[in-house]
Design a protein around this motif. Structure first.
Motif, PDB file in Angstrom:
ATOM      1  N   VAL A   1      74.729  41.386 -20.024  1.00 18.97           N
ATOM      2  CA  VAL A   1      75.127  40.106 -20.633  1.00 18.97           C
ATOM      3  C   VAL A   1      74.070  39.044 -20.371  1.00 18.97           C
ATOM      4  O   VAL A   1      73.662  38.297 -21.274  1.00 18.97           O
ATOM      5  N   GLN A   2      73.595  38.974 -19.140  1.00 15.96           N
ATOM      6  CA  GLN A   2      72.564  38.003 -18.787  1.00 15.96           C
ATOM      7  C   GLN A   2      71.276  38.246 -19.574  1.00 15.96           C
ATOM      8  O   GLN A   2      70.633  37.297 -20.060  1.00 15.96           O
ATOM      9  N   LYS A   3      70.900  39.502 -19.707  1.00 12.17           N
ATOM     10  CA  LYS A   3      69.673  39.828 -20.436  1.00 12.17           C
ATOM     11  C   LYS A   3      69.787  39.418 -21.899  1.00 12.17           C
ATOM     12  O   LYS A   3      68.875  38.819 -22.459  1.00 12.17           O
ATOM     13  N   PHE A   4      70.915  39.763 -22.516  1.00 14.76           N
ATOM     14  CA  PHE A   4      71.093  39.445 -23.931  1.00 14.76           C
ATOM     15  C   PHE A   4      71.142  37.937 -24.146  1.00 14.76           C
ATOM     16  O   PHE A   4      70.532  37.417 -25.092  1.00 14.76           O
ATOM     17  N   ALA A   5      71.835  37.225 -23.269  1.00 18.31           N
ATOM     18  CA  ALA A   5      71.895  35.767 -23.374  1.00 18.31           C
ATOM     19  C   ALA A   5      70.501  35.156 -23.242  1.00 18.31           C
ATOM     20  O   ALA A   5      70.154  34.201 -23.954  1.00 18.31           O
ATOM     21  N   GLY A   6      69.690  35.737 -22.356  1.00 15.21           N
ATOM     22  CA  GLY A   6      68.321  35.253 -22.198  1.00 15.21           C
ATOM     23  C   GLY A   6      67.492  35.452 -23.443  1.00 15.21           C
ATOM     24  O   GLY A   6      66.712  34.572 -23.841  1.00 15.21           O
ATOM     25  N   TRP A   7      67.632  36.602 -24.070  1.00 15.24           N
ATOM     26  CA  TRP A   7      66.910  36.848 -25.316  1.00 15.24           C
ATOM     27  C   TRP A   7      67.342  35.864 -26.398  1.00 15.24           C
ATOM     28  O   TRP A   7      66.512  35.306 -27.110  1.00 15.24           O
ATOM     29  N   MET A   8      68.649  35.646 -26.520  1.00 15.47           N
ATOM     30  CA  MET A   8      69.143  34.731 -27.541  1.00 15.47           C
ATOM     31  C   MET A   8      68.664  33.305 -27.292  1.00 15.47           C
ATOM     32  O   MET A   8      68.263  32.598 -28.213  1.00 15.47           O
ATOM     33  N   GLU A   9      68.702  32.879 -26.042  1.00 17.64           N
ATOM     34  CA  GLU A   9      68.272  31.520 -25.711  1.00 17.64           C
ATOM     35  C   GLU A   9      66.785  31.323 -26.000  1.00 17.64           C
ATOM     36  O   GLU A   9      66.372  30.300 -26.535  1.00 17.64           O
ATOM     37  N   LYS A  10      66.010  32.337 -25.666  1.00 18.06           N
ATOM     38  CA  LYS A  10      64.571  32.275 -25.919  1.00 18.06           C
ATOM     39  C   LYS A  10      64.267  32.389 -27.404  1.00 18.06           C
ATOM     40  O   LYS A  10      63.339  31.756 -27.922  1.00 18.06           O
TER      41      LYS A  10
END
Length: 332
Positions: free
Chosen positions: A284-293
């Motif tokens: 979840v953290q990884k995917f959220a990071g990709w989306m935010e970036k």
């Protein structure tokens, strides 16, 4: 930036996923989708979703879902993920992402066309224990053998033995031991060693034609990787990677847990340790990071797509050897 999650499915894996969402900053549960109004509303109340729906089109048009997590039966993943991305939604699809490599390639193309992120939720991939395993591999000399095991007696097998066949044991839904838990072993092999030069596969089948257990041997130059998985027996032995100068031990593939290095002389060193439980927060953290970036060319993201494709290709080859054919294989 707050990312709102919509979900398809209401099984236990969705519960664990939402537990992870609750522990991640900047991510919240927006909308529940289930096929009946009663189930959708009940699950939304239980988990605190802002909205619920029982028509897929309503989910795909909802402003409560920036990203959709798909945990329906395997055979539905492809079409639901494709429709979601065509509607402009980012997608996290539970493992196995799709039924075969052909479907995965179409999803990759759809994600690129609509400029959205696509992730297969294979939870150990993003677990920090994986970095510890990789670091340890550099210290054990030339690697000659590896064993990845996931043998876990399914509670649904008790019902199967009583003549009640639930989704997990229905091959027509792209289910079975390989797709359900063997996928973790296959992905671990792909992540750590890449594509084998040769594959040998054998399955143990139940009376309705579903595979209940299996073994895959990945052959690499100078080394072998053995994968063992089962839904009809329990296993008590963890995983290991054998090098000429030492061995890496870890608890399992879905959650590596405790990672140890044992030198050839017998000295033991703990490289990483984590509590028992679910480790979905990392994906979840990884995917959220990709989306935010917002960078669809992020090297880590592109590698994840590539690894899912490699995983699906290996499972296609293993299924061909074992004679496992799904209805989805004849589509498109």
């Amino acid at each position: 930036m707050t990312i709102r999650i919509g979900t398809i499915g209401s099984g236990s894996i969705v519960e664990h996923f939402l537990d992870a969402v609750e522990n991640c900053d900047g991510v919240e549960y927006g909308v529940t989708y289930s096929r009946t109004r009663e189930r959708a509303e009940a699950f939304a109340r239980k988990r605190g979703a802002a909205a619920s729906c029982w028509k897929l089109d309503d989910l795909l048009s909802s402003d409560q879902a920036d990203c959709i997590y798909i945990a329906s039966p395997n055979c539905f993943h492809f079409q639901q993920a494709k429709q979601a991305m065509e509607a402009g939604k980012h997608v996290i699809v539970e493992k196995p992402a799709v039924s075969n490599l052909k479907e995965w390639k179409i999803l990759e193309e759809t994600a690129q066309m609509h400029q959205v992120f696509l992730m297969e939720a294979v939870r150990h991939v993003y677990d920090p224990a994986m970095d510890a395993i990789r670091r340890g591999m550099k210290r054990i000399g030339t690697i000659r053998r590896a064993s990845m095991r996931f043998c876990q007696y399914s509670s649904r097998y008790d019902k199967f033995r009583q003549g009640i066949v639930e989704n997990a044991f229905k091959p027509e839904l792209s289910n079975g031991a390989l797709m359900d838990i063997g996928v973790y072993c296959v992905r671990m092999m792909a992540e750590l060693f890449g594509a084998p030069v040769k594959l040998l596969s054998h399955g143990i089948f139940l009376e309705n034609g579903v595979d209940g257990a299996g073994t895959i041997l990945g052959i690499y130059p100078g080394m072998d990787v053995e994968l063992s998985y089962s839904k009809i027996t329990n296993g008590m032995i963890g995983c290991e990677i054998q090098g000429e100068d030492g061995v890496i031990l870890f608890s399992g593939v879905a959650r590596p847990g405790k990672v140890e290095l044992v030198s050839r002389g017998g000295e033991r060193e703990v490289l990483y340790d984590e509590d028992d439980g679910w480790n979905l927060e990392y994906e979840v953290q990884k995917f959220a990071g990709w989306m935010e970036k917002g960078d669809l060319q992020d090297p880590g993201y592109l590698r994840a797509l590539k690894m899912s494709g490699l995983e699906m290709g290996i499972m296609d080859s293993a299924r061909k050897q074992m004679g496992i054919v799904f209805p989805a294989d004849g589509k498109q």
